[in-house]
Scaffold this motif. Structure first.
Motif, PDB file in Angstrom:
ATOM      1  N   ILE A  57      31.926 -35.253   3.740  1.00  0.00           N
ATOM      2  CA  ILE A  57      32.251 -35.789   5.145  1.00  0.00           C
ATOM      3  C   ILE A  57      30.799 -36.606   5.677  1.00  0.00           C
ATOM      4  CG2 ILE A  57      32.394 -35.234   7.539  1.00  0.00           C
ATOM      5  CD1 ILE A  57      34.061 -32.639   6.389  1.00  0.00           C
ATOM      6  N   GLY A  58      29.651 -36.143   5.252  1.00  0.00           N
ATOM      7  CA  GLY A  58      28.455 -36.616   5.627  1.00  0.00           C
ATOM      8  C   GLY A  58      28.159 -38.231   5.037  1.00  0.00           C
ATOM      9  N   ALA A  59      28.767 -38.212   3.789  1.00  0.00           N
ATOM     10  CA  ALA A  59      28.743 -39.189   2.926  1.00  0.00           C
ATOM     11  C   ALA A  59      29.713 -40.417   3.420  1.00  0.00           C
ATOM     12  CB  ALA A  59      29.045 -39.211   1.288  1.00  0.00           C
ATOM     13  N   ALA A  60      30.740 -40.274   3.696  1.00  0.00           N
ATOM     14  CA  ALA A  60      31.583 -40.925   4.312  1.00  0.00           C
ATOM     15  C   ALA A  60      31.145 -41.356   5.670  1.00  0.00           C
ATOM     16  CB  ALA A  60      33.318 -40.127   4.382  1.00  0.00           C
ATOM     17  N   ARG A  61      30.890 -40.585   6.452  1.00  0.00           N
ATOM     18  CA  ARG A  61      30.376 -40.972   7.861  1.00  0.00           C
ATOM     19  C   ARG A  61      29.005 -42.018   7.705  1.00  0.00           C
ATOM     20  NH1 ARG A  61      29.025 -35.987  10.103  1.00  0.00           N
ATOM     21  NH2 ARG A  61      31.032 -35.770  10.972  1.00  0.00           N
ATOM     22  N   GLY A  62      28.191 -41.528   6.627  1.00  0.00           N
ATOM     23  CA  GLY A  62      27.160 -42.482   6.446  1.00  0.00           C
ATOM     24  C   GLY A  62      27.553 -43.860   6.124  1.00  0.00           C
ATOM     25  N   ALA A  63      28.433 -44.043   5.092  1.00  0.00           N
ATOM     26  CA  ALA A  63      28.895 -45.263   4.413  1.00  0.00           C
ATOM     27  C   ALA A  63      29.562 -46.006   5.692  1.00  0.00           C
ATOM     28  CB  ALA A  63      29.815 -44.894   3.113  1.00  0.00           C
ATOM     29  N   ALA A  64      30.597 -45.379   6.286  1.00  0.00           N
ATOM     30  CA  ALA A  64      31.378 -45.970   7.491  1.00  0.00           C
ATOM     31  C   ALA A  64      30.105 -46.735   8.381  1.00  0.00           C
ATOM     32  CB  ALA A  64      32.218 -45.048   8.148  1.00  0.00           C
ATOM     33  N   THR A  65      29.162 -45.937   8.665  1.00  0.00           N
ATOM     34  CA  THR A  65      28.128 -46.451   9.732  1.00  0.00           C
ATOM     35  C   THR A  65      27.245 -47.546   8.989  1.00  0.00           C
ATOM     36  OG1 THR A  65      27.910 -44.318  10.665  1.00  0.00           O
ATOM     37  CG2 THR A  65      25.993 -45.771  10.940  1.00  0.00           C
ATOM     38  N   LEU A  66      27.334 -47.480   7.751  1.00  0.00           N
ATOM     39  CA  LEU A  66      26.457 -48.702   7.149  1.00  0.00           C
ATOM     40  C   LEU A  66      27.438 -49.803   6.896  1.00  0.00           C
ATOM     41  CD1 LEU A  66      24.420 -46.495   4.798  1.00  0.00           C
ATOM     42  CD2 LEU A  66      23.401 -47.954   6.824  1.00  0.00           C
ATOM     43  N   GLY A  67      28.687 -49.708   7.080  1.00  0.00           N
ATOM     44  CA  GLY A  67      29.734 -50.731   6.718  1.00  0.00           C
ATOM     45  C   GLY A  67      29.918 -50.965   4.960  1.00  0.00           C
ATOM     46  N   VAL A  68      29.559 -49.818   4.388  1.00  0.00           N
ATOM     47  CA  VAL A  68      29.561 -50.061   2.809  1.00  0.00           C
ATOM     48  C   VAL A  68      30.582 -48.802   2.309  1.00  0.00           C
ATOM     49  CG1 VAL A  68      27.422 -50.989   2.679  1.00  0.00           C
ATOM     50  CG2 VAL A  68      27.502 -48.616   2.472  1.00  0.00           C
ATOM     51  N   THR A  69      30.756 -48.684   0.992  1.00  0.00           N
ATOM     52  CA  THR A  69      31.603 -47.844   0.515  1.00  0.00           C
ATOM     53  C   THR A  69      30.634 -46.765  -0.051  1.00  0.00           C
ATOM     54  OG1 THR A  69      31.176 -48.486  -2.001  1.00  0.00           O
ATOM     55  CG2 THR A  69      33.479 -49.352  -0.387  1.00  0.00           C
ATOM     56  N   VAL A  70      31.106 -45.375  -0.089  1.00  0.00           N
ATOM     57  CA  VAL A  70      30.279 -44.281  -0.574  1.00  0.00           C
ATOM     58  C   VAL A  70      29.564 -44.722  -1.911  1.00  0.00           C
ATOM     59  CG1 VAL A  70      30.343 -41.644  -1.317  1.00  0.00           C
ATOM     60  CG2 VAL A  70      31.449 -42.600   0.957  1.00  0.00           C
ATOM     61  N   ALA A  71      30.601 -45.197  -2.711  1.00  0.00           N
ATOM     62  CA  ALA A  71      30.053 -45.583  -4.007  1.00  0.00           C
ATOM     63  C   ALA A  71      28.791 -46.454  -4.310  1.00  0.00           C
ATOM     64  CB  ALA A  71      31.162 -46.341  -5.035  1.00  0.00           C
ATOM     65  N   THR A  72      28.500 -47.257  -3.000  1.00  0.00           N
ATOM     66  CA  THR A  72      27.358 -48.017  -3.081  1.00  0.00           C
ATOM     67  C   THR A  72      26.110 -47.334  -2.435  1.00  0.00           C
ATOM     68  OG1 THR A  72      27.924 -49.077  -0.860  1.00  0.00           O
ATOM     69  CG2 THR A  72      28.600 -50.254  -2.879  1.00  0.00           C
ATOM     70  N   CYS A  73      26.243 -45.997  -1.932  1.00  0.00           N
ATOM     71  CA  CYS A  73      25.240 -45.446  -1.450  1.00  0.00           C
ATOM     72  C   CYS A  73      24.468 -44.537  -2.519  1.00  0.00           C
ATOM     73  CB  CYS A  73      25.663 -44.412  -0.283  1.00  0.00           C
ATOM     74  SG  CYS A  73      26.359 -45.518   1.215  1.00  0.00           S
ATOM     75  N   ARG A  74      23.147 -44.547  -2.053  1.00  0.00           N
ATOM     76  CA  ARG A  74      22.298 -43.320  -2.808  1.00  0.00           C
ATOM     77  C   ARG A  74      22.640 -41.843  -2.006  1.00  0.00           C
ATOM     78  NH1 ARG A  74      16.575 -41.592  -1.807  1.00  0.00           N
ATOM     79  NH2 ARG A  74      16.403 -40.342  -3.439  1.00  0.00           N
ATOM     80  N   LEU A  75      22.982 -40.979  -2.405  1.00  0.00           N
ATOM     81  CA  LEU A  75      23.420 -39.796  -1.839  1.00  0.00           C
ATOM     82  C   LEU A  75      22.516 -38.769  -2.074  1.00  0.00           C
ATOM     83  CD1 LEU A  75      27.208 -39.649  -2.295  1.00  0.00           C
ATOM     84  CD2 LEU A  75      25.956 -40.767  -0.672  1.00  0.00           C
ATOM     85  N   VAL A  76      21.741 -38.222  -1.270  1.00  0.00           N
ATOM     86  CA  VAL A  76      20.507 -37.230  -1.437  1.00  0.00           C
ATOM     87  C   VAL A  76      21.106 -35.959  -0.522  1.00  0.00           C
ATOM     88  CG1 VAL A  76      18.309 -36.629  -0.937  1.00  0.00           C
ATOM     89  CG2 VAL A  76      18.896 -38.956  -1.622  1.00  0.00           C
ATOM     90  N   GLY A  77      21.411 -34.777  -1.163  1.00  0.00           N
ATOM     91  CA  GLY A  77      21.454 -33.314  -0.512  1.00  0.00           C
ATOM     92  C   GLY A  77      20.115 -32.631  -0.292  1.00  0.00           C
ATOM     93  N   VAL A  78      19.748 -32.145   0.653  1.00  0.00           N
ATOM     94  CA  VAL A  78      18.623 -31.313   0.942  1.00  0.00           C
ATOM     95  C   VAL A  78      18.835 -30.123   1.248  1.00  0.00           C
ATOM     96  CG1 VAL A  78      16.418 -31.168   2.246  1.00  0.00           C
ATOM     97  CG2 VAL A  78      17.351 -33.567   1.966  1.00  0.00           C
ATOM     98  N   GLY A  79      18.223 -29.101   0.397  1.00  0.00           N
ATOM     99  CA  GLY A  79      18.637 -27.658   0.891  1.00  0.00           C
ATOM    100  C   GLY A  79      17.601 -26.763   0.231  1.00  0.00           C
TER     101      GLY A  79
END
Length: 136
Positions: A57-79
């Motif tokens: 959900i966070g990845a989709a939200r972030g990609a939409a905010t940036l106007g790109v697809t999730v596949a073009t994003c660098r995804l980083v989980g912090v925990g």
């Protein structure tokens, strides 16, 4: 390391399984060590019970905010638990782990974290978040 102001220009999506309403717990935790401003996008604990779904959900939200697809994003989980690492792995994200919840950085690295640190103030954390350093 890289200037954090350049992060959004590069289209970096940063994710974090944030606890509490709208991530209030995590916001306070990250602000205390001066790195919350690096997190413009993300998933919140109230978005879903399942950690991997929360990150999706966070990845989709972030990609939409940036106007790109999730596949073009660098995804980083912090925990700070092996469950956080596993959730990041499920969605194909890097995982930055911090040994603040009963697990050491070494424990978390052994569980597959891309990078692991003693805490969020450790040297190299911001570089790992920004993707300017190799696994630690």
């Amino acid at each position: 390391g890289e200037n954090p102001a350049n992060v959004r220009v590069r289209g970096l999506c940063e994710l974090c399984p944030q606890k509490g309403p709208n991530g209030s717990y995590l916001r306070a935790k990250l602000a205390r060590v001066g790195i919350f401003e690096h997190f413009g996008l993300g998933g919140f604990g109230c978005d879903h019970e399942d950690r991997a779904e929360l990150l999706r959900i966070g990845a989709a939200r972030g990609a939409a905010t940036l106007g790109v697809t999730v596949a073009t994003c660098r995804l980083v989980g912090v925990g700070d638990t092996p469950k956080d690492i596993a959730a990041a792995q499920v969605i194909g994200a890097e995982s930055i782990a911090v040994g603040t919840c009963g697990f050491t950085a070494e424990d978390l690295r052994a569980r597959g974290a891309s990078s692991a640190f003693v805490d969020l103030q450790a040297p190299g954390v911001v570089d790992a978040l920004l993707g300017v350093a190799g696994p630690v």
